[in-house]
Design an enzyme around this catalytic site. Structure first.
Site, PDB file in Angstrom:
ATOM      1  N   ASN A  23     -45.858  69.817 -93.941  1.00  0.00           N
ATOM      2  CA  ASN A  23     -46.907  69.037 -94.608  1.00  0.00           C
ATOM      3  C   ASN A  23     -46.961  67.661 -93.941  1.00  0.00           C
ATOM      4  OD1 ASN A  23     -48.533  67.589 -96.346  1.00  0.00           O
ATOM      5  ND2 ASN A  23     -47.026  67.509 -98.002  1.00  0.00           N
ATOM      6  N   LYS A  71     -48.990  65.319 -94.499  1.00  0.00           N
ATOM      7  CA  LYS A  71     -49.528  64.274 -95.390  1.00  0.00           C
ATOM      8  C   LYS A  71     -50.591  63.470 -94.639  1.00  0.00           C
ATOM      9  CE  LYS A  71     -45.016  64.109 -97.546  1.00  0.00           C
ATOM     10  NZ  LYS A  71     -44.185  63.512 -98.562  1.00  0.00           N
ATOM     11  N   HIS A 120     -49.220  68.914-105.346  1.00  0.00           N
ATOM     12  CA  HIS A 120     -48.159  68.091-104.745  1.00  0.00           C
ATOM     13  C   HIS A 120     -47.913  66.868-105.638  1.00  0.00           C
ATOM     14  CE1 HIS A 120     -45.913  65.599-101.971  1.00  0.00           C
ATOM     15  NE2 HIS A 120     -45.687  66.692-101.247  1.00  0.00           N
ATOM     16  N   GLU A 178     -47.378  63.896-105.031  1.00  0.00           N
ATOM     17  CA  GLU A 178     -48.122  62.672-104.661  1.00  0.00           C
ATOM     18  C   GLU A 178     -49.539  62.714-105.234  1.00  0.00           C
ATOM     19  OE1 GLU A 178     -47.338  62.904-100.453  1.00  0.00           O
ATOM     20  OE2 GLU A 178     -45.227  62.473-100.854  1.00  0.00           O
ATOM     21  N   GLU A 218     -40.157  71.200-105.666  1.00  0.00           N
ATOM     22  CA  GLU A 218     -39.898  69.933-104.983  1.00  0.00           C
ATOM     23  C   GLU A 218     -39.509  68.866-106.002  1.00  0.00           C
ATOM     24  OE1 GLU A 218     -42.111  69.718-101.010  1.00  0.00           O
ATOM     25  OE2 GLU A 218     -43.509  69.045-102.537  1.00  0.00           O
ATOM     26  N   GLY A 271     -39.291  62.528 -99.596  1.00  0.00           N
ATOM     27  CA  GLY A 271     -39.425  61.340 -98.760  1.00  0.00           C
ATOM     28  C   GLY A 271     -38.343  60.292 -98.988  1.00  0.00           C
ATOM     29  N   SER A 289     -36.908  66.212 -98.542  1.00  0.00           N
ATOM     30  CA  SER A 289     -36.019  65.685 -97.495  1.00  0.00           C
ATOM     31  C   SER A 289     -35.264  66.766 -96.721  1.00  0.00           C
ATOM     32  CB  SER A 289     -35.042  64.658 -98.090  1.00  0.00           C
ATOM     33  OG  SER A 289     -35.756  63.560 -98.624  1.00  0.00           O
TER      34      SER A 289
HETATM   35  C1  PEP Z   1     -43.315  67.059 -98.987  1.00  0.00           C
HETATM   36  O1  PEP Z   1     -44.185  66.381 -98.473  1.00  0.00           O
HETATM   37  O2  PEP Z   1     -43.651  67.983 -99.710  1.00  0.00           O
HETATM   38  C2  PEP Z   1     -41.921  66.743 -98.716  1.00  0.00           C
HETATM   39  C3  PEP Z   1     -41.002  67.520 -99.205  1.00  0.00           C
HETATM   40  O3  PEP Z   1     -41.659  65.629 -97.954  1.00  0.00           O
HETATM   41  P1  PEP Z   1     -40.248  65.225 -97.276  1.00  0.00           P
HETATM   42  O4  PEP Z   1     -39.743  66.446 -96.554  1.00  0.00           O
HETATM   43  O5  PEP Z   1     -40.575  64.105 -96.354  1.00  0.00           O
HETATM   44  O6  PEP Z   1     -39.323  64.841 -98.372  1.00  0.00           O
END
Ligand code: PEP
Length: 249
Positions: free
Chosen positions: A12, A14, A97, A99, A166, A172, A207
């Site tokens: 992803n 983003k 998501h 975000e 998640e 992040g 992460s």
């Molecule tokens: C994500 O964008 O869904 C995500 C898990 O980001 P990151 O791997 O940077 O934590």
């Protein structure tokens, strides 16, 4: 269309990536075709979908988008409809998501209507669910996840679906859930999905990087990863794919 049960490593991007970044990524990724038993997916920003779709398809990488609007066409300035994504050969659409839930205020009801639109046009939602740190500390993780999954009530069971667990506090931040937390939570998510009549893949996200991928991908009930930051560079993304391929070989 049935559910693909191969592990999926999905990147992803983003709101990152210009055309030059896409070219550099594909040049670097090009010599490393995805192993048969691991599916590789990439969700770049909308602006890169058309320019990446043909080369990614040749490399065996499945294309996806990070969002979609729940209407077919019309006066919805700034929105992208499912047919536009199909036109760019997208298979996946990330929905829910954290975000988008927290920054844009996307509700469960809105997410469900986007799922319907995604299915209607033959694509596969990657439904993201996860608890905040506060919710985990209060001991209500399972209740939060159950509520987020409840949008699947009454949803058709024969449509392709992938779920991504998640934990919001791991996205992040460089902090990952422990193997025990991941195993326990994935067991709960699979149980809930079974109750709802959905037998689908559950990815872990938060992460994931080349250093922790093998341990996380070996947790029971983990069928792949949704990768943010570490998917931006082909080298680190490839390392995660390779680590996953070794776990399942
Ligand atoms: C994500 O964008 O869904 C995500 C898990 O980001 P990151 O791997 O940077 O934590």
């Amino acid at each position: 269309m049935g559910n693909d049960k191969r592990r999926l490593i999905a990147g992803n991007w983003k709101m990152n990536g210009l055309l030059q970044d896409a070219i550099e990524f594909m040049d670097a990724f090009g010599g490393n075709p995805a192993p048969d038993h691991v599916e590789v997916g990439l969700m770049p920003p909308f602006t890169l979908l058309h320019s990446m779709s043909e080369r990614l398809a040749k490399m065996g990488v499945t294309l996806g988008a990070q969002n979609v609007y729940n209407e077919d066409k019309g006066a919805f300035t700034g929105s992208i409809c499912p047919m536009m994504l199909r036109d760019a050969d997208c298979h996946y659409v990330i929905l829910g998501h954290s975000e988008r839930r927290s920054i844009i205020g996307e509700s469960n009801a809105k997410i469900r209507s986007k799922m319907n639109a995604t299915w209607l046009h033959g694509m596969e939602p990657i439904l993201c669910i996860g608890e905040t740190l506060e919710q985990r500390e209060k001991g209500i993780t399972n209740a939060v996840l159950a509520e987020q999954l409840a949008i699947l009530k009454g949803a058709p069971k024969d449509k392709p679906l992938t779920v991504a667990y998640e934990p919001v506090w791991a996205i992040g931040t460089g902090v990952t859930a422990s193997a025990q937390q991941v195993t326990e939570t994935h067991a709960f998510v699979h149980e809930e999905l079974t109750k709802l009549g959905h037998d689908c893949r559950v990815l872990y996200g938060g992460s994931v990087n080349p250093g922790n991928a093998a341990e996380l991908m070996a947790c029971p009930g983990v069928e792949g990863a949704l990768v943010g930051g570490a998917s931006l560079k082909a080298e680190s993304f490839m390392e995660i794919v390779k680590a996953t391929a070794l776990v399942v070989s």
